[in-house]
Design an enzyme around this catalytic site. Structure first.
Site, short mmCIF file in Angstrom:
data_model
loop_
_atom_site.label_atom_id
_atom_site.label_comp_id
_atom_site.label_asym_id
_atom_site.label_seq_id
_atom_site.Cartn_x
_atom_site.Cartn_y
_atom_site.Cartn_z
N THR A 14 0.84 7.56 -6.19
CA THR A 14 0.75 7.93 -4.77
C THR A 14 1.27 9.34 -4.57
OG1 THR A 14 0.99 5.63 -4.13
CG2 THR A 14 1.48 7.24 -2.44
N GLU B 162 9.28 2.62 0.55
CA GLU B 162 8.07 3.44 0.47
C GLU B 162 8.42 4.89 0.17
OE1 GLU B 162 5.94 1.41 -0.12
OE2 GLU B 162 4.39 1.83 1.35
N1 HSE Z 1 -1.05 6.27 3.56
C1 HSE Z 1 -0.59 6.37 2.21
C2 HSE Z 1 -1.45 7.39 1.48
C3 HSE Z 1 -0.69 5.03 1.55
O1 HSE Z 1 -2.65 7.37 1.66
O2 HSE Z 1 -0.90 8.20 0.74
C4 HSE Z 1 -0.13 4.96 0.17
O3 HSE Z 1 -0.49 3.71 -0.38
#
Ligand code: HSE
Length: 308
Positions: free
Chosen positions: A181, A128
């Protein structure tokens, strides 16, 4: 040589109010990896999924996951990974964490499970971090553990599996809009006004209480996001109108899935989730934006071995 075939599910992060601390696993949709270890010291990753991925293994989320596992367990091996099935990157249903979770779980299986479930999540979080530039577990933890998961704290990591009262279904739409992201995180403010923080922690508490008590109405009321959504919804044309339509047809909540641009609706009946899926379809068709819609059950099962 030892080998396993592993599956890890798609997941949805944040669940409205739980930015970086809540997520759920989806049924059946996910990544499949064939993994093997033999004597030596190296890593090869072969992509047979048909989904385009970078050839450079340093850009593949599996690489830091495998390295973290070997570092934590003090092992050395030639690790070979074949990606058999892959969720499209950028789909908003935890594509990177499905690979990361499968790789972490697979390594642990190959070595006879030396790591706890939480430590497997720690390995998956390395993927991640590569994908999004942050160590968050809100996709990785449900992809490893299944169900609905709360990350109570990161330092140290404290993960709580929450009950899934009855059957929940998610309609998810993935519009073909490019929002990484990294970008969706970079537009967020570094500080949160007190008023928004109060709203948010009230909702997180409400969501947890709703899941424990089986109060479905409370679950829906609490899935609201005062922190990330106001900034991120601008990436999704017609977001507010879409939510009004979705909620008017019985879904409990509609939110951005993770960092978007996918959007999901949560429902406690399959036919309501299908209705939400139809509304998503109409909405993005009317805007001329290509999209895919999935209607999937929330799953209590996370990463697992599957048959060859
Ligand atoms: N919690 C993370 C965000 C998830 O909202 O950036 C990314 O998929």
């Amino acid at each position: 040589m030892k080998s396993v075939r592993v599956f890890a599910p798609a997941s949805i992060a944040n669940l409205g109010c739980g930015f970086d601390i809540m997520g759920l696993a989806l049924d059946e949709v996910g990544d499949v990896l064939d993994m093997s270890i033999s004597e030596g010291d190296g890593l090869s990753i072969t992509n047979e999924s048909g989904v385009p991925l970078p050839d450079d293994i340093e850009k593949n989320v599996i690489t830091p996951v495998v390295r973290k596992f070997l570092e934590l367990t003090g092992n050395k091996a030639q690790v070979n990974v074949v990606i058999k099935q892959k969720i499209y990157p950028g789909s908003g249903i935890g594509s990177s964490s499905a690979s990361s979770a499968a790789a972490a779980f697979g390594m642990n299986e190959l070595y006879g499970s030396p790591l706890s479930e939480e430590e497997v999540v720690v390995c998956a979080m390395e993927g991640e971090n590569l994908a999004s530039g942050g160590y968050h577990a809100d996709n990785a933890a449900p992809a490893v553990m299944g169900g609905i998961v709360l990350i109570r704290g990161y330092e140290p990591l404290d993960i709580i599996k929450l009950p899934v009262p009855g059957d929940f279904y998610c309609a998810v739409v993935h519009p073909q809009l490019v929002v990484s992201t990294k970008e969706a995180r970079s537009i967020l403010p570094k500080n949160v006004p007190m008023h928004d923080a109060i709203t948010q922690w009230g909702n997180v508490g409400g969501l947890v209480a709703g899941l424990y008590s089986g109060n479905i109405g409370l679950v829906g009321r609490a899935m609201k996001d005062a922190i990330a959504e106001p900034y991120r919804k601008g990436f999704i044309p017609g977001f507010d109108d879409l939510r009004e339509k979705i909620l008017s047809k019985g879904s409990l909540a509609m939110n951005i899935a993770g960092s978007g641009p996918s959007v999901f609706a949560l429902a406690n009946k399959r036919d309501i989730a299908h209705k939400a899926g139809d509304i998503f379809d109409e909405h993005f068709s009317s805007l001329g934006i290509d999209h895919q819609v999935y209607v999937v059950k929330v799953s209590n099962r996370g990463a697992r071995l599957i048959a060859y």
